[in-house]
Design a protein around this motif. Structure first.
Motif, PDB file in Angstrom:
ATOM      1  N   LEU A  21      35.608  42.381  48.043  1.00 31.31           N
ATOM      2  CA  LEU A  21      36.065  43.612  47.391  1.00 31.31           C
ATOM      3  C   LEU A  21      37.296  43.413  46.514  1.00 31.31           C
ATOM      4  N   ALA A  22      38.010  42.312  46.677  1.00 28.22           N
ATOM      5  CA  ALA A  22      39.275  42.110  45.955  1.00 28.22           C
ATOM      6  C   ALA A  22      39.088  42.177  44.443  1.00 28.22           C
ATOM      7  N   THR A  23      38.075  41.530  43.910  1.00 28.82           N
ATOM      8  CA  THR A  23      37.881  41.498  42.453  1.00 28.82           C
ATOM      9  C   THR A  23      37.548  42.872  41.886  1.00 28.82           C
ATOM     10  N   PRO A  24      36.542  43.584  42.419  1.00 33.55           N
ATOM     11  CA  PRO A  24      36.290  44.914  41.849  1.00 33.55           C
ATOM     12  C   PRO A  24      37.445  45.894  42.075  1.00 33.55           C
ATOM     13  N   LYS A  25      38.154  45.785  43.195  1.00 35.58           N
ATOM     14  CA  LYS A  25      39.311  46.662  43.408  1.00 35.58           C
ATOM     15  C   LYS A  25      40.404  46.352  42.390  1.00 35.58           C
ATOM     16  N   GLY A  26      40.578  45.083  42.059  1.00 33.34           N
ATOM     17  CA  GLY A  26      41.551  44.699  41.033  1.00 33.34           C
ATOM     18  C   GLY A  26      41.183  45.281  39.675  1.00 33.34           C
ATOM     19  N   ARG A  27      39.900  45.278  39.345  1.00 36.26           N
ATOM     20  CA  ARG A  27      39.456  45.860  38.073  1.00 36.26           C
ATOM     21  C   ARG A  27      39.718  47.371  38.055  1.00 36.26           C
ATOM     22  N   LEU A  28      39.454  48.046  39.182  1.00 33.02           N
ATOM     23  CA  LEU A  28      39.736  49.486  39.260  1.00 33.02           C
ATOM     24  C   LEU A  28      41.223  49.760  39.060  1.00 33.02           C
ATOM     25  N   GLU A  29      42.071  48.941  39.681  1.00 31.05           N
ATOM     26  CA  GLU A  29      43.511  49.127  39.548  1.00 31.05           C
ATOM     27  C   GLU A  29      43.958  48.977  38.099  1.00 31.05           C
ATOM     28  N   LYS A  30      43.403  48.016  37.384  1.00 34.27           N
ATOM     29  CA  LYS A  30      43.754  47.832  35.968  1.00 34.27           C
ATOM     30  C   LYS A  30      43.356  49.054  35.144  1.00 34.27           C
ATOM     31  N   ILE A  31      42.200  49.629  35.446  1.00 35.56           N
ATOM     32  CA  ILE A  31      41.762  50.831  34.728  1.00 35.56           C
ATOM     33  C   ILE A  31      42.698  51.994  35.050  1.00 35.56           C
ATOM     34  N   GLU A  32      43.102  52.139  36.323  1.00 33.42           N
ATOM     35  CA  GLU A  32      44.031  53.202  36.706  1.00 33.42           C
ATOM     36  C   GLU A  32      45.352  53.078  35.962  1.00 33.42           C
ATOM     37  N   VAL A  33      45.883  51.862  35.866  1.00 29.87           N
ATOM     38  CA  VAL A  33      47.143  51.626  35.149  1.00 29.87           C
ATOM     39  C   VAL A  33      46.985  52.004  33.677  1.00 29.87           C
ATOM     40  N   GLU A  34      45.867  51.623  33.072  1.00 28.78           N
ATOM     41  CA  GLU A  34      45.637  51.957  31.667  1.00 28.78           C
ATOM     42  C   GLU A  34      45.517  53.462  31.472  1.00 28.78           C
ATOM     43  N   MET A  35      44.829  54.157  32.402  1.00 26.33           N
ATOM     44  CA  MET A  35      44.692  55.604  32.270  1.00 26.33           C
ATOM     45  C   MET A  35      46.047  56.288  32.434  1.00 26.33           C
ATOM     46  N   LEU A  36      46.885  55.817  33.358  1.00 23.54           N
ATOM     47  CA  LEU A  36      48.228  56.385  33.492  1.00 23.54           C
ATOM     48  C   LEU A  36      49.020  56.193  32.206  1.00 23.54           C
TER      49      LEU A  36
END
Length: 132
Positions: free
Chosen positions: A33-48
């Motif tokens: 799960l680490a890789t897809p969770k990392g991708r989600l986190e990057k998207i969250e940072v970009e949306m913020l």
């Protein structure tokens, strides 16, 4: 062999082996799960970043909506100062749970523009997503 007929050492050995197997699966699952969770986190940072840039609280598209939310946290940095120096002196029992009572502390912060002594305060912006 039935469980109630198995010798103690067999049951204990089986239990330990199964527990170890579960621990290994949990480690593997976490790694998977680490890789897809990392991708989600990057998207969250970009949306913020986009919310801040646009002064927006939400962005709606045909595929879903992203929205900004704020999470607050009140923790005790100095129990003696908070409890003895503030709660007891002010009979502010409503601020007690087994931890500082977040709602009462936030009301106090709103009214006095400061926290009672001995508390930490943190706000964290987060992004939520809803399917269309």
């Amino acid at each position: 062999m039935k469980l109630n007929e198995a010798p103690d050492d067999k049951l204990i050995g089986a239990y330990v082996a199964i527990r170890d197997e579960i621990a290994q699966l949990e480690v593997a699952h976490k790694a998977t799960l680490a890789t897809p969770k990392g991708r989600l986190e990057k998207i969250e940072v970009e949306m913020l970043r986009r919310f801040q840039e646009r002064g927006a609280e939400s962005i709606r598209t045909k595929l879903g909506t992203a929205y900004r939310s704020t999470k607050t946290s009140v923790t005790c940095a100095d129990w003696d100062s908070f409890f003895h120096g503030f709660v007891l002196n002010n009979q502010a029992w409503e601020m007690l749970e087994h931890r500082p009572a977040k709602t009462a502390v936030l009301q106090y912060k709103e009214e006095h523009d400061e926290l009672p002594p001995g508390l930490n305060y943190r706000e964290e912006a987060s992004v939520g997503f809803r399917r269309s």
